[in-house]
Scaffold this motif. Structure first.
Motif, mmCIF file in Angstrom:
data_model
loop_
_atom_site.group_PDB
_atom_site.id
_atom_site.type_symbol
_atom_site.label_atom_id
_atom_site.label_comp_id
_atom_site.label_asym_id
_atom_site.label_seq_id
_atom_site.Cartn_x
_atom_site.Cartn_y
_atom_site.Cartn_z
ATOM 1 N N GLY A 277 0.806 -1.214 0.000
ATOM 2 C CA GLY A 277 0.000 0.000 0.000
ATOM 3 C C GLY A 277 0.837 1.261 0.000
ATOM 4 O O GLY A 277 0.444 2.286 -0.535
ATOM 5 N N SER A 278 2.023 1.201 0.585
ATOM 6 C CA SER A 278 2.839 2.411 0.665
ATOM 7 C C SER A 278 3.693 2.595 -0.573
ATOM 8 O O SER A 278 4.459 3.540 -0.643
ATOM 9 C CB SER A 278 3.750 2.338 1.886
ATOM 10 N N GLY A 279 3.578 1.698 -1.522
ATOM 11 C CA GLY A 279 4.297 1.924 -2.761
ATOM 12 C C GLY A 279 5.289 0.840 -3.106
ATOM 13 O O GLY A 279 5.797 0.785 -4.207
ATOM 14 N N ARG A 280 5.600 -0.033 -2.148
ATOM 15 C CA ARG A 280 6.506 -1.123 -2.489
ATOM 16 C C ARG A 280 6.179 -2.328 -1.606
ATOM 17 O O ARG A 280 5.652 -2.171 -0.511
ATOM 18 C CB ARG A 280 7.957 -0.696 -2.308
ATOM 19 N N ASP A 282 6.606 -4.849 0.984
ATOM 20 C CA ASP A 282 7.460 -4.959 2.151
ATOM 21 C C ASP A 282 6.826 -5.979 3.092
ATOM 22 O O ASP A 282 5.807 -5.727 3.709
ATOM 23 C CB ASP A 282 7.563 -3.588 2.832
ATOM 24 N N LYS A 284 8.488 -7.559 5.594
ATOM 25 C CA LYS A 284 9.204 -7.748 6.854
ATOM 26 C C LYS A 284 8.357 -7.281 8.024
ATOM 27 O O LYS A 284 7.557 -6.375 7.906
ATOM 28 C CB LYS A 284 10.520 -6.972 6.804
ATOM 29 N N LEU A 285 8.542 -7.906 9.153
ATOM 30 C CA LEU A 285 7.648 -7.645 10.279
ATOM 31 C C LEU A 285 8.376 -7.332 11.573
ATOM 32 O O LEU A 285 7.753 -6.948 12.542
ATOM 33 C CB LEU A 285 6.777 -8.876 10.528
ATOM 34 N N SER A 693 6.088 3.933 7.636
ATOM 35 C CA SER A 693 5.110 4.192 6.585
ATOM 36 C C SER A 693 3.724 3.798 7.060
ATOM 37 O O SER A 693 3.561 3.154 8.088
ATOM 38 C CB SER A 693 5.475 3.398 5.340
ATOM 39 N N LYS A 699 0.509 -2.626 9.964
ATOM 40 C CA LYS A 699 1.095 -3.890 10.425
ATOM 41 C C LYS A 699 1.152 -3.929 11.944
ATOM 42 O O LYS A 699 0.851 -4.946 12.553
ATOM 43 C CB LYS A 699 2.511 -4.043 9.861
ATOM 44 N N ASN B 75 6.273 8.115 -3.666
ATOM 45 C CA ASN B 75 5.133 7.438 -3.034
ATOM 46 C C ASN B 75 5.338 7.373 -1.518
ATOM 47 O O ASN B 75 6.382 7.762 -0.999
ATOM 48 C CB ASN B 75 4.905 6.056 -3.652
ATOM 49 N N ASP B 76 4.297 6.860 -0.847
ATOM 50 C CA ASP B 76 4.278 6.891 0.620
ATOM 51 C C ASP B 76 5.518 6.263 1.237
ATOM 52 O O ASP B 76 6.106 6.811 2.162
ATOM 53 C CB ASP B 76 3.044 6.133 1.125
ATOM 54 N N ALA B 77 5.848 5.088 0.721
ATOM 55 C CA ALA B 77 6.976 4.364 1.317
ATOM 56 C C ALA B 77 8.255 5.166 1.144
ATOM 57 O O ALA B 77 9.076 5.250 2.064
ATOM 58 C CB ALA B 77 7.116 2.992 0.674
ATOM 59 N N ALA B 80 8.247 8.100 3.507
ATOM 60 C CA ALA B 80 8.522 7.658 4.873
ATOM 61 C C ALA B 80 10.009 7.374 5.031
ATOM 62 O O ALA B 80 10.623 7.732 6.037
ATOM 63 C CB ALA B 80 7.701 6.413 5.195
ATOM 64 N N ARG B 83 11.939 10.578 5.178
ATOM 65 C CA ARG B 83 11.794 11.186 6.498
ATOM 66 C C ARG B 83 12.722 10.476 7.491
ATOM 67 O O ARG B 83 13.376 11.084 8.311
ATOM 68 C CB ARG B 83 10.341 11.030 6.924
ATOM 69 N N ARG B 114 15.203 -1.167 10.019
ATOM 70 C CA ARG B 114 15.494 -2.601 10.125
ATOM 71 C C ARG B 114 16.992 -2.858 10.185
ATOM 72 O O ARG B 114 17.494 -3.823 9.626
ATOM 73 C CB ARG B 114 14.863 -3.377 8.966
#
Lengths: 787, 224
Positions: A277-280, A282, A284-285, A693, A699, B75-77, B80, B83, B114
């Motif tokens: 949803g944020s563009g890529r 992902d 990982k958790l 994000s 998540k 885009n959002d990711a 983010a 930032r 991460r």
């Protein structure tokens, strides 16, 4: 650019239009009633509710026109045609009025803002609000998953008869595989659709599911009602309908599976949105779990142990124990702090402060409640389903002990050629025993007692390979007495006790046969084996004489047909443990039965198969081996379909009702996570400012709900299994005269148990979607406003 | 090329349905290594300006360029991540996460990226020692004083060595002496680490001590 495009409604137009349209609809209804055509149009009207009716009707009309144009044929005047036209016109006028009532508002009179002409913020400029590719993925995905399910089921399942096609898996196994495959398809489709659109894309999902997903279950449901559809599709879909009919009501099955597929699509959509949803993408958790664990703190020993105690022992005892522990702890702490305070007041103050800090927040309480709620739901699901499985297994054991797994019959006539057939059947792999038999309803008399029963002619040599009869014989009688009736010891003075006088004189000379007979008590009569309850009803024991009266094989007498009557001697008594059988069944020798019923051979051959669940496939193989018509082979599932489908339906309904507990618990989870979101608004803003994000926030809160669900599910699993073991080992006594089972039966089915936990976790996952999305939509600026 | 450039930015907020234009066609360049102060009346939109600069709030129109690249076109990711890597924030309140220790709070941006946990904690510990809180790493924010918490927040903003530090009245809630300590730290950060810093403040003396001063009046930002 016209920034505001508001709509103005003229309600007088809309209301009068609705009224007129309603009148039109009534007129159309009258026209349909007059033509007596409700049955024919209701299907089309139903489809119209989804928007499909019009399209189908148009196609249908086009086809008909093409056909009609060649053979010119005047359409017969329909009754009520005036109503039809008037109704159609009024209906349309109504909608025109409604349309006229909706207007665009005049453009706003405000002047242009200072930013007029400036470059629009880039993301807004690229904004799209409808994705055809996503619609394609959603709609195509749900349709494809349905088709995959239907085709795989047809392909994998063994088939009722045509064995050229099909992989020969048992239908339920094939269904499990097909369902998993179809669920995967739906999930992947949802994932792809959502990750392409980078949002949930609810309009696309709704349109896709309604227009491409619904028609298949609607069609399947209509198949029962509409004979045309049944004829054209029924044969092809018979594997699908067979599995659905295992539930008793196929429609329930279709819609259940459809809902499941939609659920999988929704899960896919949600997962796709979270991942991309944020563009890529992902997946990982680690970080999110790190934060989520701190927020809810579900996996604390005190919380888990407390909830487990409540689940295992009820609410009151753990509450009392908790109260005692807290009281003691508080007393000890305060004494300690007071002692500390006497030495150093400030150290005492900070100790007091630490004590206060330990008090739990309301969210913690909510978390514990939600965990408990899910736990209760899962626990009761597991216990109830296991007990019902126990009953089902018990019933199945008893039914299959008294009945064979497969019965081979002939469409007309009797199986005089049974030795040859038995040789042929023996070649089919999976058949482990066979025995010829014949059964018919008769009346059985003993002195004053009469009972209608089913009399079964059996072959004592082979019956043991098919039925549990030899094992079920009570001591005192024996199956061998059937072949050697002279071995039965007639009961003479044994049961006397002066209650019954021997009626020798009466039987000395039989007036019907017209010749003297031996004493009725001593005569060697053919043997009969009765069920325990039947023997009790008739008040007979081994060695007693009973009369069997059969309407079949009646003889012509002076006053018309006389039912055949024959005397038997009780050769043994059996006890199967199922009242129905012990009270309604009696066995005699096959040859005796043939002569009693006046037939020339057994009515069927009973088979035992190695794997009970594979009986359907073996039945169809036997049918093939025998060359089909006039022979038929039916498996136990088919013969006793009523009782088993009733049981399964009952279990399903129980499962659904108990799942409501889980849904209520899910409501608690929604409330808990919403509270968490409200409590953590500021933290959400900070995390966003630090570079988490939107997907990351989703998540975090999803995994918070999921943790609650997982903890509840596992606790429920643990306590449910504990309860099941308790019931199994210690036992809950039942009144055997009512239930015919001494204790509550329990059977833990691993798949079903796992399913209960999985459903609970899925429901909590779904429940946390909404609050998680709410959390992600918190604007960072909102939470960062200086207080 | 300047580090940050703001081009024709408009931003409004809405109060009781009325539009209030806080930024009107703001265009500005900030160069690498600059230490900038921003002053203005309360409610003039200083925070809004800082939020737009920090990509927390998208403008209605206009562009924000970082090293020539349009930030809001990402885009959002990506935003983010931008930032996370490029910008460090310090607010009037410390806004530390209450469930985590000072150490974990400081390491948070690295964890979001991460990075390896042990490595992140080691660097965070180093930074905390540098701001003089080496003895308090395991304390929760509730157990820290206002000045200490603000220093932890500063350490958190710096943990990933961002290119830009945005501070929104970082000393607004602190007494003058403690505030002066924070100011000193800010100047050190700018000088020693070469981090570009924009500091919104009410404090005229602090503003005057900065090499470049901006003033926000009537939706326009000008060099004072």
């Amino acid at each position: 650019m016209n920034a505001e495009r508001q709509t103005v409604y003229r309600w007088s137009f809309i209301w009068s239009g609705a009224l007129v349209a309603l009148v039109g609809a009534v007129l159309l209804g009258v026209a349909i009633s007059q033509a007596d055509a409700w049955a024919r149009v209701s299907g089309m009207l139903g489809l119209s509710g989804l928007g499909w009716g019009g399209i189908l009707q148009t196609l249908n009309a086009l086809g008909l026109t093409a056909m009609r144009s060649s053979a010119v044929e005047s359409v017969a005047a329909l009754p009520g045609q005036r109503f039809l036209f008037a109704g159609a016109v009024v209906w349309l006028v109504g909608w025109v009025l409604i349309a006229g009532g909706i207007r665009r508002a005049p453009p706003s009179s405000e002047g242009p803002s200072p930013a007029a002409g400036a470059q629009l913020y880039p993301r807004l400029a690229n904004y799209r609000d409808f994705y055809w590719s996503t619609l394609g993925a959603y709609g195509g995905g749900i349709l494809l998953s349905e088709l995959v399910l239907i085709l795989l089921q047809t392909f994998l399942s063994n088939g009722g008869g045509a064995s050229a096609e099909g992989k020969g898996l048992p239908p339920v196994g094939a269904f499990a595989i097909s369902l998993i495959a179809a669920s995967l398809v739906a999930f992947v489709a949802g994932f792809i659709g959502a990750s392409r659109a980078r949002r949930l894309a609810m309009p696309e999902a709704t349109i896709g599911v309604i227009y491409l997903g619904l028609p298949v279950p609607v069609l399947l449901s209509l198949m029962e009602r509409l004979p045309d559809l049944q004829v054209s599709l029924g044969y092809r879909l018979r594997e699908v309908t067979y599995v659905a009919e295992l539930l008793g009501r196929p429609v329930v099955g279709y819609w259940l599976v459809f809902s499941l597929l939609v659920l999988m699509l929704v899960l896919g959509i949600n997962t796709g949105f979270i991942a991309a949803g944020s563009g890529r993408v992902d997946l990982k958790l680690g970080f999110e779990l790190f934060v989520a664990r701190r927020h809810v703190g579900v996996f604390r020993p005190s919380l888990l142990l407390g909830t487990l105690a409540v689940l295992l022992f009820g609410i009151i005892p753990p509450l009392i124990v908790y109260g005692i522990i807290r009281a003691v702890e508080a007393a000890v702490e305060r004494t300690r702090i007071r002692a500390l305070g006497l030495e150093d007041p400030l150290a005492a103050a900070s100790a007091l402060n630490r004590l206060k800090l330990r008090e739990q927040s309301p969210t913690m309480m909510m978390t514990a409640l939600s965990v408990g709620g899910v736990g209760v739901g899962v626990m009761s699901l597991i216990i109830v389903l296991s007990v019902m499985s126990g009953f089902e297994q018990d019933l199945q054991q008893k039914i299959l002990g008294a009945h064979s797994h497969v019965v081979v019959t002939k469409y007309a006539g009797h199986l005089r050629e049974y030795p040859r057939l038995m040789e042929q059947i023996a070649k089919v792999p999976g058949v482990v025993g066979q025995s010829p038999s014949i059964d018919n309803p008769v009346m059985v008399l003993a002195d004053d007692e009469v009972q209608g029963i089913v009399l079964k002619g059996i072959d004592p040599e082979t019956v043991g390979t098919v039925l549990d009869l030899p094992q079920n014989m009570l001591p005192g009688g024996s199956l061998e007495n059937l072949t050697h009736p002279e071995k039965i010891v007639p009961r003479r003075s044994l049961g006397g006790f002066g209650l019954r006088e021997p009626e020798q004189t009466e039987e000395e000379f039989d007036p019907i046969i017209g010749r003297p007979t031996k004493s009725a008590e001593e005569q060697a009569l053919p043997g009969i084996i009765l069920g325990r309850e039947l023997a009790a009803i008739l008040r007979v024991v081994v060695g007693d004489r009973v009369n069997v009266i059969s309407p079949q094989g009646a003889e012509l007498g002076p006053a018309g047909l006389i039912p055949k009557s024959r005397a038997f001697r009780v050769a043994g008594i059996f006890y199967s443990g199922m009242y129905e059988y012990d009270a309604k069944f009696a066995y005699i020798l096959l040859s005796e039965a043939q002569s009693l019923f006046g037939t020339e051979g057994p009515s069927g051959i009973e088979l035992k198969v190695a794997d009970v669940d594979d009986a359907r496939r073996i039945a169809s193989q036997v049918r093939k081996e025998l060359g089909g018509y006039p022979y038929n082979a039916r498996d136990w599932g088919e013969i006793h379909r009523n009782i088993f489908s009733a049981l399964r339906l009952e279990k399903l309904v129980m499962g659904i009702i108990l799942s409501i507990i889980i849904v209520v618990a899910a409501g608690l989870i929604v409330a808990t996570v919403i509270m968490l979101v409200l409590e953590k608004r500021k933290e959400i803003s900070v995390l966003k400012a630090l570079g988490v994000s939107d997907g990351g926030i989703v998540k975090i809160f999803l995994s918070e709900g999921l943790q609650i669900g997982l903890a509840g599910g596992l606790l429920g699993l643990f306590s449910g299994l504990a309860w099941c073991f308790f019931i199994e080992k210690v036992g809950i006594k039942l009144d055997p005269s009512v239930y015919y089972i001494p204790a509550l039966p329990v059977k833990i089915e691993p798949v079903q148990t796992a399913l209960a936990v999985i459903i609970a976790v899925l429901v909590t996952y779904l429940a946390s979607i909404y609050p998680a999305l709410k959390a992600s939509s918190v604007e960072p600026v909102e939470g960062l406003k200086a207080e | 090329m300047s580090l940050l450039s703001i081009r024709n930015v408009f931003k409004s907020y809405f109060l009781h349905g009325k539009r209030i234009d806080v930024l009107r066609d703001v265009t500005l360049e900030i160069n690498r290594g600059e230490l900038v102060s921003l002053v203005g009346a309360s409610g003039a939109g200083k925070s809004t300006f800082l939020h737009v600069l920090g990509t927390l709030d998208p403008p209605a129109a206009g562009e924000l360029l970082f090293e020539g690249r349009s930030v809001f076109a990402m885009n959002d990711a990506e935003i983010a991540e931008f930032r996370n890597r490029t910008i460090g924030f310090v607010f009037q309140s410390h806004y530390l996460l209450p469930e985590f220790s000072a150490l974990e709070n400081v390491a948070m941006p690295a964890l979001i990226q991460r990075r390896d946990r042990g490595e992140s904690y080691a660097y965070a510990r180093e930074l905390l020692e540098r701001v003089g809180l080496g003895a308090r790493v395991e304390h929760r924010p509730g157990e820290l004083s206002g000045g200490e918490a603000q220093r932890v927040a500063l350490a958190r903003a710096l943990v990933l060595k961002p290119a830009v530090l945005l501070a929104d009245e970082p000393t607004g809630n602190l007494d003058p002496a403690t505030g002066e300590g924070i100011h000193q730290l800010l100047r050190e950060v700018n000088r020693d680490l070469g981090i570009t810093a924009v500091v919104v403040t009410h404090n005229e003396t602090l503003a005057r001590s900065m090499p470049r001063r901006l003033r926000l009046v009537g939706g326009q930002v000008t060099d004072a």
